[in-house]
Write an enzyme that holds these catalytic residues in place. Structure first.
Site, mmCIF file in Angstrom:
data_model
loop_
_atom_site.group_PDB
_atom_site.id
_atom_site.type_symbol
_atom_site.label_atom_id
_atom_site.label_comp_id
_atom_site.label_asym_id
_atom_site.label_seq_id
_atom_site.Cartn_x
_atom_site.Cartn_y
_atom_site.Cartn_z
ATOM 1 C CE LYS A 31 -1.698 1.402 4.130
ATOM 2 N NZ LYS A 31 -1.416 2.771 4.605
ATOM 3 C CG ASN A 32 2.182 2.702 3.539
ATOM 4 O OD1 ASN A 32 1.035 3.060 3.246
ATOM 5 N ND2 ASN A 32 2.551 2.423 4.780
ATOM 6 N NE ARG B 286 -1.515 12.166 8.535
ATOM 7 C CZ ARG B 286 -1.449 13.405 8.982
ATOM 8 N NH1 ARG B 286 -2.494 13.944 9.551
ATOM 9 N NH2 ARG B 286 -0.353 14.096 8.855
ATOM 10 C CB CYS C 5 -4.168 10.450 12.343
ATOM 11 S SG CYS C 5 -2.893 9.637 13.236
ATOM 12 N NE ARG D 179 0.604 9.991 10.623
ATOM 13 C CZ ARG D 179 0.166 9.085 9.746
ATOM 14 N NH1 ARG D 179 -1.037 8.573 9.882
ATOM 15 N NH2 ARG D 179 0.916 8.704 8.744
ATOM 16 N N PRO D 180 2.238 16.054 11.855
ATOM 17 C CG PRO D 180 4.222 16.900 12.760
ATOM 18 C CD PRO D 180 3.196 15.834 12.944
ATOM 19 C CG ASP E 162 7.000 20.090 10.430
ATOM 20 O OD1 ASP E 162 6.364 19.006 10.502
ATOM 21 O OD2 ASP E 162 8.097 20.265 10.973
ATOM 22 C CG ASP F 158 3.085 1.120 9.448
ATOM 23 O OD1 ASP F 158 2.721 1.993 10.255
ATOM 24 O OD2 ASP F 158 3.355 1.370 8.256
ATOM 25 N NE ARG G 1 -7.189 4.396 6.020
ATOM 26 C CZ ARG G 1 -6.911 5.603 6.461
ATOM 27 N NH1 ARG G 1 -7.470 6.024 7.576
ATOM 28 N NH2 ARG G 1 -6.100 6.390 5.807
HETATM 29 N N1 EPU Z 1 6.977 14.100 10.837
HETATM 30 C C1 EPU Z 1 7.092 15.432 11.153
HETATM 31 N N2 EPU Z 1 6.840 16.354 10.162
HETATM 32 C C2 EPU Z 1 6.505 15.980 8.897
HETATM 33 C C3 EPU Z 1 6.392 14.625 8.585
HETATM 34 C C4 EPU Z 1 6.645 13.693 9.582
HETATM 35 O O1 EPU Z 1 7.389 15.794 12.279
HETATM 36 O O2 EPU Z 1 6.295 16.866 8.059
HETATM 37 C C5 EPU Z 1 7.254 13.095 11.876
HETATM 38 C C6 EPU Z 1 6.035 12.242 12.201
HETATM 39 O O3 EPU Z 1 5.191 12.856 13.146
HETATM 40 C C7 EPU Z 1 6.697 10.979 12.726
HETATM 41 C C8 EPU Z 1 7.957 10.869 11.879
HETATM 42 O O4 EPU Z 1 8.179 12.165 11.354
HETATM 43 O O5 EPU Z 1 7.055 11.135 14.067
HETATM 44 C C9 EPU Z 1 7.897 9.889 10.739
HETATM 45 O O6 EPU Z 1 6.717 10.087 9.981
HETATM 46 P P1 EPU Z 1 6.688 9.810 8.411
HETATM 47 O O7 EPU Z 1 6.612 11.102 7.702
HETATM 48 O O8 EPU Z 1 7.798 8.875 8.074
HETATM 49 O O9 EPU Z 1 5.286 9.051 8.251
HETATM 50 P P2 EPU Z 1 4.276 9.184 7.044
HETATM 51 O O10 EPU Z 1 4.988 9.363 5.777
HETATM 52 O O11 EPU Z 1 3.203 10.139 7.409
HETATM 53 C C10 EPU Z 1 4.312 6.648 6.474
HETATM 54 C C11 EPU Z 1 3.303 5.553 6.329
HETATM 55 C C12 EPU Z 1 2.764 5.177 7.702
HETATM 56 C C13 EPU Z 1 3.932 4.726 8.566
HETATM 57 C C14 EPU Z 1 4.996 5.835 8.631
HETATM 58 C C15 EPU Z 1 6.235 5.429 9.389
HETATM 59 C C16 EPU Z 1 2.349 5.978 4.167
HETATM 60 C C17 EPU Z 1 1.185 6.391 3.339
HETATM 61 N N3 EPU Z 1 2.217 6.018 5.483
HETATM 62 O O12 EPU Z 1 3.620 7.750 7.063
HETATM 63 O O13 EPU Z 1 1.893 4.073 7.482
HETATM 64 O O14 EPU Z 1 3.476 4.441 9.862
HETATM 65 O O15 EPU Z 1 5.393 6.197 7.299
HETATM 66 O O16 EPU Z 1 6.826 4.327 8.818
HETATM 67 O O17 EPU Z 1 3.371 5.597 3.636
HETATM 68 C C18 EPU Z 1 0.074 2.654 7.931
HETATM 69 O O18 EPU Z 1 0.300 2.083 6.845
HETATM 70 O O19 EPU Z 1 -0.705 2.176 8.802
HETATM 71 C C19 EPU Z 1 0.757 3.910 8.221
HETATM 72 C C20 EPU Z 1 0.318 4.765 9.144
#
Ligand code: EPU
Length: 405
Positions: free
Chosen positions: A5-6, A75, A99, A104-105, A107, A289, A381
């Site tokens: 999925k991701n 998201r 969420c 889940r920022p 930024d 995950d 999902r």
């Molecule tokens: N973070 C920030 N600022 C940002 C982005 C992220 O502070 O702008 C922080 C997050 O709060 C977190 C860390 O950075 O503490 C890592 O977050 P990341 O950006 O890697 O997560 P994501 O891209 O939002 C993806 C997966 C998630 C998975 C995470 C971590 C997708 C669509 N989602 O989320 O998958 O948990 O990486 O591996 O790829 C799931 O499949 O159930 C799921 C939530």
């Protein structure tokens, strides 16, 4: 195993960069994929995916707005920000809210776009982004936190930027490597993916591509967990063991016998699982995950174990529900300490999100008596036809419609 999925979600968004008809094979039938398909359609890129092959035509994009009603359900819709900026020079994307397990920022995504030269503002809950005249410019980006989403978004924005972009502390997740390979197959020039320093040489245009998605490592981990918790034996076909290194280490530490064969992974569970201590971390560390699934395993393992959640410190909404099934889990400072019980007892439990659902289903497989997982639709999902597939390997599980109060 189904497709990841991701990896599918960012590749679908990346198709927006490609004038013409692209095909991604091995895309799972999941709610999130349907949502992304709707987001793309909204932007003018129509697609469909009979037989798990997603075909999309992004010859002409007609809109630059990802609306609130779609982004609030997923998201990952934020992934269209980079491609829209790169291809259309502007984007208007609803700002994702928090969420189920906390903030889940985004930024880092926005900072990345700014460093590429975009002007970002916020308007009535929307991110409004505008590329400078002449388009995005290559830059140097050093992320303080390793972020899968921000790395992916910046990659997609940078492929059509003028000049070279270097991303430091880039995410190394297999899903990001796959996105980079997809973009390269379409004519991008990306190097260093799979390491924490990625270099992108901007190109003028991408071309249509046909590409195979990778199998879903989290789904594979969940099915191994299902065998492990039920003292079962399964043969997992089509998983990528090389994406599951640390996860396999923990399964083995818990007593699960894993034999990697040419086309499959043979899983033989022990009579009783042994406790282990886990710390979640960006890849190649233990994936957040699978934290919920492993909490279910630890709940019935022999001894005391723990999971320290370093990615999403509050991602523990499944804990009170597991406790209602008899698990002994104490949460303190983002660490869940678990004393394994000899059994769990079936109960009505409520799931709050995708991975929480998987933990409750796993616990239900082994709990004495019947477990009813409410709001189980969250599981759709991330897992395709989970109940049918678990039934296929011997689980007594069905999906029922419960009339509302
Ligand atoms: N973070 C920030 N600022 C940002 C982005 C992220 O502070 O702008 C922080 C997050 O709060 C977190 C860390 O950075 O503490 C890592 O977050 P990341 O950006 O890697 O997560 P994501 O891209 O939002 C993806 C997966 C998630 C998975 C995470 C971590 C997708 C669509 N989602 O989320 O998958 O948990 O990486 O591996 O790829 C799931 O499949 O159930 C799921 C939530």
């Amino acid at each position: 195993m189904g497709g990841a999925k991701n990896a599918a979600l960012p590749m679908m968004a990346a198709a927006l960069l490609i004038p013409g008809r692209s095909i991604i094979h091995n895309v799972p039938h999941l709610r999130d994929v349907v949502t992304m398909q709707r987001v793309l359609a909204q932007l003018g890129a129509r697609g469909g995916y009979p037989n798990h092959s997603f075909e999309v035509d992004a010859t002409e994009l007609t809109q630059v707005e990802a609306p609130w009603d779609l982004v609030r359900t997923m998201r990952a819709s934020i992934y269209v920000l980079g491609p829209l900026l790169a291809r259309m020079g502007r984007a208007r994307v609803s700002l994702p809210g928090g969420c189920a397990w906390g903030p889940r920022p985004v930024d880092l995504h926005l900072r990345g776009m700014e460093l590429l030269g975009a002007k970002i503002s916020l308007d009535h809950g929307y991110i409004v982004a505008e590329a400078p005249p002449g388009g995005l410019r290559g830059t140097h980006i050093g992320f303080d936190i390793s972020s899968v989403g921000a790395t992916g978004n910046v990659l997609m924005a940078a492929v059509l930027a003028r000049g070279t972009t270097v991303i430091e502390n880039a995410s190394r997740e297999p899903e990001i490597v796959t996105l980079a390979e997809f973009l390269n197959a379409a004519g991008a020039s990306i190097h260093g993916h799979g390491t924490n320093k990625i270099t992108v040489e901007g190109v003028r245009e991408l071309h249509p591509v046909e590409f195979d998605n990778i199998p879903d490592r989290i789904e594979a981990g969940t099915f191994i967990a299902a065998a492990a918790i039920t003292k079962g034996r399964v043969n997992l076909v089509g998983a990528r063991p090389d994406h599951l290194g640390v996860v396999f280490d923990h399964f083995r530490e818990m007593g699960v016998d894993l034999t990697v064969e040419a086309q499959s992974i043979q899983v033989i569970a022990p009579e009783r699982l042994q406790a282990t201590r886990i710390v979640t971390a960006p890849y190649p560390g233990f994936p957040t995950d699978l934290q919920a699934a492993f909490l279910a395993l630890l709940s019935v393992a022999e001894g005391s174990g723990s999971i320290s959640e370093t990615i999403y410190p509050d991602r523990f909404t499944h804990v009170p529900e597991l406790v209602r099934m008899g698990a002994d889990i104490v949460l303190s400072d983002h660490v869940a300490t678990v004393r394994g019980m000899s059994k769990l007892s079936g109960a009505h439990v409520t799931s709050t999100d995708l991975r929480a659902s998987s933990a409750l289903v796993l616990a239900g497989l082994v709990a004495e008596g019947e477990t009813l997982v409410h709001r189980v639709y969250h599981i759709d999902r991330g897992y395709e036809r989970i109940e049918e597939r678990l039934r296929g390997v011997g689980a007594d599980i069905e999906r029922i419609d419960i009339p509302g109060p």
